[in-house]
Design an enzyme around this catalytic site. Structure first.
Site, mmCIF file in Angstrom:
data_model
loop_
_atom_site.group_PDB
_atom_site.id
_atom_site.type_symbol
_atom_site.label_atom_id
_atom_site.label_comp_id
_atom_site.label_asym_id
_atom_site.label_seq_id
_atom_site.Cartn_x
_atom_site.Cartn_y
_atom_site.Cartn_z
ATOM 1 C CD GLU A 115 -2.991 -1.089 2.267
ATOM 2 O OE1 GLU A 115 -2.929 -0.190 3.120
ATOM 3 O OE2 GLU A 115 -3.910 -1.929 2.235
ATOM 4 C CD GLU A 137 -3.780 -5.666 4.167
ATOM 5 O OE1 GLU A 137 -4.571 -4.802 4.592
ATOM 6 O OE2 GLU A 137 -2.548 -5.535 4.181
HETATM 7 C C1 GBH Z 1 -4.431 -1.910 5.629
HETATM 8 O O1 GBH Z 1 -4.574 -0.589 5.266
HETATM 9 C C2 GBH Z 1 -3.039 -2.177 6.109
HETATM 10 O O2 GBH Z 1 -2.279 -2.846 5.129
HETATM 11 C C3 GBH Z 1 -2.962 -2.921 7.411
HETATM 12 O O3 GBH Z 1 -1.685 -2.810 7.951
HETATM 13 C C4 GBH Z 1 -4.021 -2.403 8.355
HETATM 14 O O4 GBH Z 1 -3.914 -2.959 9.639
HETATM 15 C C5 GBH Z 1 -5.348 -2.745 7.756
HETATM 16 O O5 GBH Z 1 -5.466 -2.273 6.460
HETATM 17 C C6 GBH Z 1 -6.532 -2.214 8.562
HETATM 18 O O6 GBH Z 1 -6.530 -0.822 8.586
HETATM 19 O O7 GBH Z 1 -12.307 6.198 6.300
HETATM 20 O O8 GBH Z 1 -14.016 5.132 4.963
HETATM 21 O O9 GBH Z 1 -12.469 6.677 3.941
HETATM 22 C C7 GBH Z 1 -5.893 -0.173 4.976
HETATM 23 C C8 GBH Z 1 -5.955 1.110 4.177
HETATM 24 C C9 GBH Z 1 -6.878 3.278 4.105
HETATM 25 C C10 GBH Z 1 -8.368 1.409 4.003
HETATM 26 C C11 GBH Z 1 -7.988 4.138 4.571
HETATM 27 C C12 GBH Z 1 -9.522 2.291 4.410
HETATM 28 C C13 GBH Z 1 -10.200 4.650 4.697
HETATM 29 C C14 GBH Z 1 -11.637 4.318 4.595
HETATM 30 N N1 GBH Z 1 -7.106 1.912 4.513
HETATM 31 N N2 GBH Z 1 -9.277 3.672 4.105
HETATM 32 S S1 GBH Z 1 -12.686 5.689 4.965
#
Ligand code: GBH
Length: 466
Positions: free
Chosen positions: A159, A360
């Protein structure tokens, strides 16, 4: 009613990352990472004490029937200052882990960078410095030298959008910088690290190699309710801009060796293009074997003249990020399983040659912890509905080879610390005792039958909760 089956050989598993589970951040010669230093971080000890309990955790996965385990290698555990000297005990740890996985019949999938940059490199500019990409390639080669005879699947970065734009744009992640120019520069250097790392892995004769991207279908509120609805021209432009920043910024360089023109104009305006050199995109665009798709939720936007830019999306002025009237996880992320089908349909159309894996997918919920078990029907339902959406994609011909739940264990959720619970397995924070949640038992059945059980898991309604 017939059981919803998955293709033969479909790979079931789970994902984790080093900083989120290992603990032991100062042991056996590990150097500090940006997450050990970042004021909003410092949650890395004891985490899940996986550094000591790895054999138990592998046994757990074996009992659940996992075919694959995606873990990440901690750069500062292996190279304490990010360059040069290797740390023997750190490499030994991953060596043992890989052997245990193989003995348990579980395929190890190694991620080389899941956000834990050695602090020594950050002190020299971190991802804003081009040199970091070269250091990453050296590190990739060193890890492959030790594990390459047994690890068949490699991912360079996890990511890069999150690491670049939450780490350097909004500053909510380490290293906590807040500069649009630095965020775009960091993103490019991470892509370059992917390209150089891939080259290092290839020349060492690595097996499958790819990258992990957090991808999100970008929609208007109207489209969320009805995909056939046609957005206004202004709303369509807002969607295109956020899609460029979130998805195409990474998909196009990696899979097509180019930045999209609209994004390039935006980067030029915000950061200049001095950090993009001739030849970079050729390197970044070398073929990968597998695209890791991390999917959690769609991104819903519309045009809103006068709205200020979200610092995580520099260039997003005049766009409103909408909250939508759907069920959400405990973190407030909308639960939209059909978003996975939309995303995979789009990827299959635009990059038909690309093999994918859902690397994921999962959710944070408040679990009901009792003496007789850990009841997490919402998590089971979340995974089940996403697997149904994935089956639709497979029927449409999407080349998806497997599905990995985020995550095996309740672990450290970055700046949010220990209050978030994404695990199939509950971890007692005092004793480190592991207990399978209902969702883990359910997932074990899914794996055993290579398909979904008949009937649907019912999410609790207000009446059943009361
Ligand atoms: C992943 O990132 C990571 O790889 C992992 O380490 C982490 O623990 C896991 O997910 C859980 O968070 O607020 O509705 O706009 C996730 C990336 C970026 C996904 C922010 C959701 C925001 C959603 N995230 N995104 S919102």
């Amino acid at each position: 009613m017939s059981t919803a089956r998955f293709p033969e050989g479909f790979v079931w598993g789970v994902s984790t990352s080093a900083y989120q589970i290992e603990g032991a951040t100062t042991e056996d010669g590990r150097g500090p990472s940006i997450w050990d230093v970042f004021p909003g971080g410092r949650n890395g000890d004891p985490a899940c004490d996986h550094y000591r309990r790895h054999a138990d955790d592998v046994r757990l996965m074996k009992d659940l029937g996992m075919a694959a385990y995606r873990f990440s290698v901690s750069w500062p555990r292996v190279m304490p200052t990010g360059r040069g000297r290797l740390n023997g005990p750190g490499l030994d740890f991953y060596d043992r882990l890989v052997d245990e996985l193989l003995a348990a019949g579980i395929a190890p999938y190694a991620t080389l960078y899941h956000w834990d940059l050695p602090q020594a490199l950050e002190d020299e500019g971190g991802w804003t410095s081009r040199d970091t990409a070269h250091r990453f390639a050296d590190y990739a080669r060193a890890v492959h030298d030790r594990l390459g005879d047994r690890v068949g699947t490699w991912f360079t970065l996890n990511e890069p959008w999150v690491a670049a734009f939450l780490g350097h744009g909004s500053g909510v992640h380490a290293p906590g910088r807040s500069s649009a120019a630095e965020a775009f520069t960091a993103a490019h250097h991470m892509l370059l690290a992917h390209g150089l790392g891939l080259e290092a892995l290839r020349s060492a004769g690595a097996g499958r190699a790819g990258i992990l991207l957090n991808l999100s279908p970008v929609l208007t509120p109207g489209q969320l309710g009805d995909m056939e609805s046609r957005p206004s021209e202004e709303d369509a432009a807002a969607v295109a801009r956020i899609d460029a920043l979130h998805n195409r910024q990474f998909l196009e360089p990696v899979l097509r060796g180019r930045y999209p023109a609209d994004l390039l104009a935006l980067i030029e305006r915000t950061a200049g293009l001095g950090h993009v050199r001739d030849g970079d995109l050729d390197l970044i665009g070398r073929p990968i074997d597998l695209l890791g798709v991390n999917y959690y939720t769609p991104t819903v936007v519309q045009a809103r003249p006068g709205a200020v830019a979200d610092p995580a999306f520099p260039g997003s002025e005049d766009v409103l990020f909408c909250s939508v009237p759907t069920a959400v996880t405990a973190m407030g992320w909308p639960i939209v399983p059909s978003g996975l089908t939309l995303l995979l349909r789009r990827l299959s159309r635009e990059y038909p040659e690309t093999e994918m894996m859902i690397t994921e997918n999962g959710a944070d919920f408040v679990d009901v912890v009792t003496a007789d078990g850990i009841h997490d029907v919402e998590r089971t339902s979340f995974i089940e509905e996403h697997l149904r959406a994935l089956r639709v994609s497979l029927e449409e011909g999407a080349k998806v080879r497997g599905y990995l739940v985020w995550s095996l264990l309740d672990c450290v959720e970055w700046a949010d610390g220990y209050r978030r619970k994404f695990g199939l397995v509950h971890v007692d924070l005092e004793t480190q005792r592991r207990r399978l949640k209902d969702s883990a038992l359910w997932y074990r059945d899914v794996i055993a039958r290579n398909g979904l059980p008949d009937g649907r898991t019912r999410r609790p309604t207000l009446e059943t909760v009361a």
